[in-house]
Structure formats: structure tokens, C-alpha cells
Design a protein around this motif. Structure first.
Motif, PDB file in Angstrom:
ATOM      1  N   ALA A   1       0.484  -0.888   0.220  1.00  0.00           N
ATOM      2  CA  ALA A   1       0.277   0.271   0.045  1.00  0.00           C
ATOM      3  C   ALA A   1       0.844   1.107  -0.126  1.00  0.00           C
ATOM      4  O   ALA A   1       0.894   2.316  -0.647  1.00  0.00           O
ATOM      5  CB  ALA A   1      -1.340   0.352   1.378  1.00  0.00           C
TER       6      ALA A   1
ATOM      7  N   ARG B   1      -4.887  -0.791  -2.669  1.00  0.00           N
ATOM      8  CA  ARG B   1      -5.548  -0.998  -1.758  1.00  0.00           C
ATOM      9  C   ARG B   1      -6.043  -1.189  -0.485  1.00  0.00           C
ATOM     10  O   ARG B   1      -6.551  -2.654  -0.943  1.00  0.00           O
ATOM     11  CB  ARG B   1      -6.166  -0.180  -1.768  1.00  0.00           C
ATOM     12  CG  ARG B   1      -7.219   0.100  -2.765  1.00  0.00           C
ATOM     13  CD  ARG B   1      -8.071   1.380  -3.591  1.00  0.00           C
ATOM     14  NE  ARG B   1      -9.042   0.916  -4.460  1.00  0.00           N
ATOM     15  CZ  ARG B   1     -10.115  -0.305  -4.563  1.00  0.00           C
ATOM     16  NH1 ARG B   1      -9.788  -0.698  -3.181  1.00  0.00           N
ATOM     17  NH2 ARG B   1     -10.250  -0.938  -6.406  1.00  0.00           N
TER      18      ARG B   1
ATOM     19  N   GLU C   1      -9.458  -2.124   1.926  1.00  0.00           N
ATOM     20  CA  GLU C   1     -10.150  -2.170   2.520  1.00  0.00           C
ATOM     21  C   GLU C   1     -10.952  -2.475   3.444  1.00  0.00           C
ATOM     22  O   GLU C   1     -11.309  -3.666   3.617  1.00  0.00           O
ATOM     23  CB  GLU C   1     -11.314  -1.708   1.175  1.00  0.00           C
ATOM     24  CG  GLU C   1     -11.392  -1.101   0.298  1.00  0.00           C
ATOM     25  CD  GLU C   1     -12.593  -0.892  -1.110  1.00  0.00           C
ATOM     26  OE1 GLU C   1     -13.448  -1.667  -0.826  1.00  0.00           O
ATOM     27  OE2 GLU C   1     -12.037  -0.226  -1.941  1.00  0.00           O
TER      28      GLU C   1
ATOM     29  N   THR D   1      -8.147  -6.719   0.329  1.00  0.00           N
ATOM     30  CA  THR D   1      -6.546  -5.908  -0.049  1.00  0.00           C
ATOM     31  C   THR D   1      -6.549  -5.454  -2.111  1.00  0.00           C
ATOM     32  O   THR D   1      -6.894  -7.173  -2.610  1.00  0.00           O
ATOM     33  CB  THR D   1      -5.295  -6.165  -0.038  1.00  0.00           C
ATOM     34  OG1 THR D   1      -5.186  -6.305   1.694  1.00  0.00           O
ATOM     35  CG2 THR D   1      -4.383  -5.198  -0.750  1.00  0.00           C
TER      36      THR D   1
ATOM     37  N   LYS E   1      -4.377  -1.447  -7.670  1.00  0.00           N
ATOM     38  CA  LYS E   1      -3.869  -1.000  -7.955  1.00  0.00           C
ATOM     39  C   LYS E   1      -3.093  -0.099  -8.883  1.00  0.00           C
ATOM     40  O   LYS E   1      -1.627   0.172  -8.580  1.00  0.00           O
ATOM     41  CB  LYS E   1      -4.307  -0.016  -6.362  1.00  0.00           C
ATOM     42  CG  LYS E   1      -4.953   1.459  -7.087  1.00  0.00           C
ATOM     43  CD  LYS E   1      -4.388   2.474  -5.966  1.00  0.00           C
ATOM     44  CE  LYS E   1      -3.526   3.167  -5.848  1.00  0.00           C
ATOM     45  NZ  LYS E   1      -3.165   4.419  -4.595  1.00  0.00           N
TER      46      LYS E   1
ATOM     47  N   HIS F   1      -6.971  12.853  -4.656  1.00  0.00           N
ATOM     48  CA  HIS F   1      -6.111  12.158  -3.427  1.00  0.00           C
ATOM     49  C   HIS F   1      -5.481  13.715  -2.834  1.00  0.00           C
ATOM     50  O   HIS F   1      -5.716  15.027  -2.870  1.00  0.00           O
ATOM     51  CB  HIS F   1      -4.927  12.275  -4.134  1.00  0.00           C
ATOM     52  CG  HIS F   1      -5.021  10.833  -4.781  1.00  0.00           C
ATOM     53  ND1 HIS F   1      -5.384   9.580  -4.780  1.00  0.00           N
ATOM     54  CD2 HIS F   1      -4.786  11.212  -6.274  1.00  0.00           C
ATOM     55  CE1 HIS F   1      -5.753   8.580  -5.632  1.00  0.00           C
ATOM     56  NE2 HIS F   1      -5.303   9.611  -6.899  1.00  0.00           N
TER      57      HIS F   1
ATOM     58  N   ASP G   1      -1.867  10.653  -1.045  1.00  0.00           N
ATOM     59  CA  ASP G   1      -2.488   9.585  -0.094  1.00  0.00           C
ATOM     60  C   ASP G   1      -1.808   9.379   0.726  1.00  0.00           C
ATOM     61  O   ASP G   1      -1.465   7.675   0.297  1.00  0.00           O
ATOM     62  CB  ASP G   1      -3.610   8.746  -0.987  1.00  0.00           C
ATOM     63  CG  ASP G   1      -4.830   9.614  -1.182  1.00  0.00           C
ATOM     64  OD1 ASP G   1      -5.219  10.544  -1.011  1.00  0.00           O
ATOM     65  OD2 ASP G   1      -5.646   9.027  -1.982  1.00  0.00           O
TER      66      ASP G   1
END
Lengths: 252, 252
Positions: free
Chosen positions: A71, A77, A79, A84, A87, A110, A150
């Protein structure tokens, strides 16, 4: 490091630990490699923690640490409650006359961050002097800035400004955390990019560490000059972007 | 392949020949590595053939073949009678609305060449259809073109055009050897670049062969759409440039 199947890791686990290589990092590298060669599609869900733990013969804490590392590298990413997800969509970074990092990142949904990693006063070499309209040996301020979206590192940049006018640049940047606002402090309310030169290469050890990038992954490099509306040079910059996370966009 | 000192090569010469690796290519790789890490400055002269021959324990014919290979890769130029000189200056390739390969190369004082490597008709996928304003499954012409400046490979490109209008594109290109002249044949006398997306990565085996590039060297990748003056899409392209030979330039 590890580019073979998980099986290879399992058998060499003891060896890796002996040599002081952290297991979670090897698992993260293994997944990174698989994601980058396209084994996992963008948006697809990775196996459950328990499944990965069993496959690698490690405990779930190690898997969780590996996923956190992925990440941090901007490759997945997580959640909470649902898993997972891969991305692989890159941040489109426009090369335009008036690009501003915070606006670009905000437009992509972002949260932007710019952090000063280091600064010093130095003498302008031939290239810097020519581009900034100075004499060789004139004093310039050099800023090293790490940018993140982010909390994923997006670029490291080295920026040079004439010291006679922007001598306090580092102090001001540390306070306002934005080049745009830093220049406003010096009375520059509007500026534009005159030219940008784009090349590619590899991160050195310092950049690789800051970008959380393996030294084997390519970086995009932009060199560029910003000038006032009247054409007076303000700052010269050299930015390194992880090519896996960012694409540059030129619109006419 | 070979990244260690020449001494390493000498001792493993027999082994390399056994495995069918050509010695001149190993010597060329060795010099490429040294040039790319900055051991030889741009414009500096390489040692004499006889000196290199002695150092590697090979005959002068092998050294000459290695130097010719380096020239083919665009890393040196040989001046008859005076020696072989390192050439690390890159071709600056402007990303502008009206860039034309032949003009860019001619402006840099080189001789341009474009050669069709392959072509076929295929069905537009989702990306191609969207960018060219077609429906998924509509027929497009696909061209693979290798471009060179002074016989040094500069790019390989894949270009897609709607087949209903540009069905003969391959035949025409093969005759006129220029995208600009090919489009003139179809009545397009003026066109512009709408957008360009720039990323970086590595060459696949086919591209690496065509570009005479090691698979470990990075490539710059541009994807872009060309449109008529009225904004109608003409062609979508994906170009791969060896990052060691080319830098992209954006001027405002």
C-alpha cells in the motif's frame, strides 16, 4: 531479490532470515513483481491473509506487514472488512505551463503532501547559471522535496533558485509546504513553465529509499525551468517520478 | 551479461565462446556499461584498437566489430584516421502539436529513415475504438515502424488508423517512407497532436532486437492521438524510445 515463485521463497526462508532480509519485504517484492508483470489485473482482489500466510509459511502479522508495504508503494489499497485490491492505475501528471502539484493531485481525488528533505546554499554550475541567467559560482538555494499523494511517494525533486532573491526559500517552504505559496511569499503570484525535458533512468539509493522503490524499477525524470510572466527565470528543477506510479501527460 | 571488469571477461572467454556468445558483443556490452555509468565523458576518445585488443586478449578484427556495434547502438562515432569517440548526447525529441520525425532529425543534423517492419488489419479494442471514435470491433490498420537517425535506431512505433479510410496505409507508407507524405496521399495536408501520454518501462524482446538495446535498459514510451485541424481523429500511436539515446522536450 526474489523474482521466482512463492515456492522458492519458502525453501529459502531460513537463508533469507540468516542474511537479515526481512520476510515481509520479500513477500511484498514477490507481489510487486507479479503485479508489474500483469499477473493481477487492476481492481482485482488479492487472496485472503490466511491463504497468503499458508502459501508462504508465515504468520498473518507478516502478511499484514507485507500488504501495508505494498500500500505504501501505491500498488494496492486495503478496504477494511473487504480485502486488499490491486491498484495499477497511474497518476496522470500534466506537463503544462501552469502545473501545480497540489492541484494535480487534488483533481485526481488524492490528498497532496510536500515535505522538505534537505536544503543548502551552493554555487551555480554552468548548466544552472545558464538556465537561471546567473554567473557560474553565483549562490543558489537548493531544495530537496518529497511529494506524496495519499501518503504514496509520487516524486522527489531538486530545485535551484537564485539565493540573492530567494535566500529564505527553505524556511518559507517548510512553513507553507507548497512551492506556489512559497513563491507568493516572495511576491510571485503567477509563473509558468518555459520548457520541460523528459528522460528515464533508475533511482539512486537515496531516491529509491525516499520513493520506496526497488533500484531495478525505472523512473521518469523531468528537468524544467519556471519563469515569471515577463520571462525572468525563477527556478530550475529536476524531478524523479516512479514510472510504475506516474505517467506524464501533454495536452495541446 | 558482462558487467564486471575486462579481467573477468578474459578469464571467462573460453566459457563464453562455448556458450555461443559472441566475443565482440561482450566487449561492446562492457564498453556500453562503462559509458552509461559515466566512466567515459561525452566526446572523449576511446583507447586505440591495439590497446583494447591487448587488454581483452582478442585480435583487432574483434575490437573493430565491437566498435562497429557500439556505433550502431549510437554510443560512439568513429572518425577515420583519428579514432573512436564517446557520444552520450541524446537526441532532443520535441513533443509539440506538429512534430514530424524527419524534420526533428534533420534539424539535429542527422539523416532520418523510417522502415515498415510489419502491418496487419485488426479489430479495434476498447481503447483504440474510444480514441479513434470507432466502435469496438471496427477494422483498423496497424503499422509497425522502425525509425533511425544516421542509421542509429531511435524508435519503434505501433500506429493504428481507421481501415475504412486508410486501408492502403501500409502500401503507401512503404512507397513514401514518411507518415506525413502517407497522409498527404489520403488528402490530409495538415494535422496536429491532440494529447501525448509519457511513461517508461523496458523493451520486450522484439523491440530490444529492433532497437539494438539490452533488455535491461529503460525505454521512454509515448502514446498519442493525432487529429485533423477540425479535430477528427486520424491515428493513434505508441512509440518506444531508448532512454539512453532520446530525451523528450516540451516547450511552452
Amino acid at each position: 531479490m526474489l523474482t521466482k515463485t512463492p515456492r522458492g521463497l519458502k525453501s529459502s526462508k531460513h537463508h533469507l532470515l540468516e542474511r537479515g532480509v526481512m520476510l515481509w519485504r520479500c513477500i511484498a517484492d514477490d507481489f510487486e513483481q507479479a503485479i508489474l508483470v500483469g499477473k493481477h489485473e487492476n481492481g482485482s482482489k488479492l487472496p485472503a491473509e490466511s491463504e497468503i500466510a499458508t502459501r508462504y509459511g508465515v504468520n498473518r502479522h507478516t502478511v499484514r506487514r507485507a500488504m501495508a508495504e505494498l500500500a505504501t508503494r501505491g500498488l494496492v489499497r486495503t478496504e477494511r472488512g473487504s480485502g486488499t485490491f490491486v491498484k495499477t492505475d497511474k497518476l496522470n501528471y500534466p506537463i503544462s505551463q501552469r502545473m501545480k502539484f497540489s492541484e494535480i493531485v487534488a483533481a485526481a481525488g488524492h490528498e497532496a503532501e510536500g515535505r522538505l528533505q534537505g536544503h543548502r546554499h551552493e554555487e551555480a554550475n554552468e548548466d544552472i547559471a545558464r538556465d537561471l541567467g546567473l554567473n557560474v559560482g553565483d549562490e543558489v538555494v537548493r531544495l530537496e522535496i518529497l511529494r506524496a499523494a495519499d501518503r504514496v511517494p509520487i516524486s522527489v525533486s531538486t530545485t535551484w533558485l537564485p539565493a540573492d532573491r530567494y535566500g529564505d526559500a527553505a524556511k518559507v517552504f517548510r512553513r507553507v509546504r507548497s512551492i506556489t505559496r512559497m513563491l507568493e511569499h516572495f511576491g510571485i503570484t503567477s509563473y509558468r513553465r518555459k520548457w520541460t525535458r523528459i528522460s528515464a533512468g533508475f533511482a539512486d539509493a537515496v531516491d529509491a529509499g525516499r520513493l520506496r522503490l526497488s533500484v531495478h524499477r525505472p523512473v521518469l525524470v523531468t528537468e524544467g525551468l519556471n519563469v515569471t510572466e515577463g520571462g525572468e527565470p525563477i527556478m530550475l528543477g529536476r524531478v524523479r517520478f516512479p514510472a510504475d506510479r506516474v505517467a506524464l501527460l501533454v495536452e495541446s
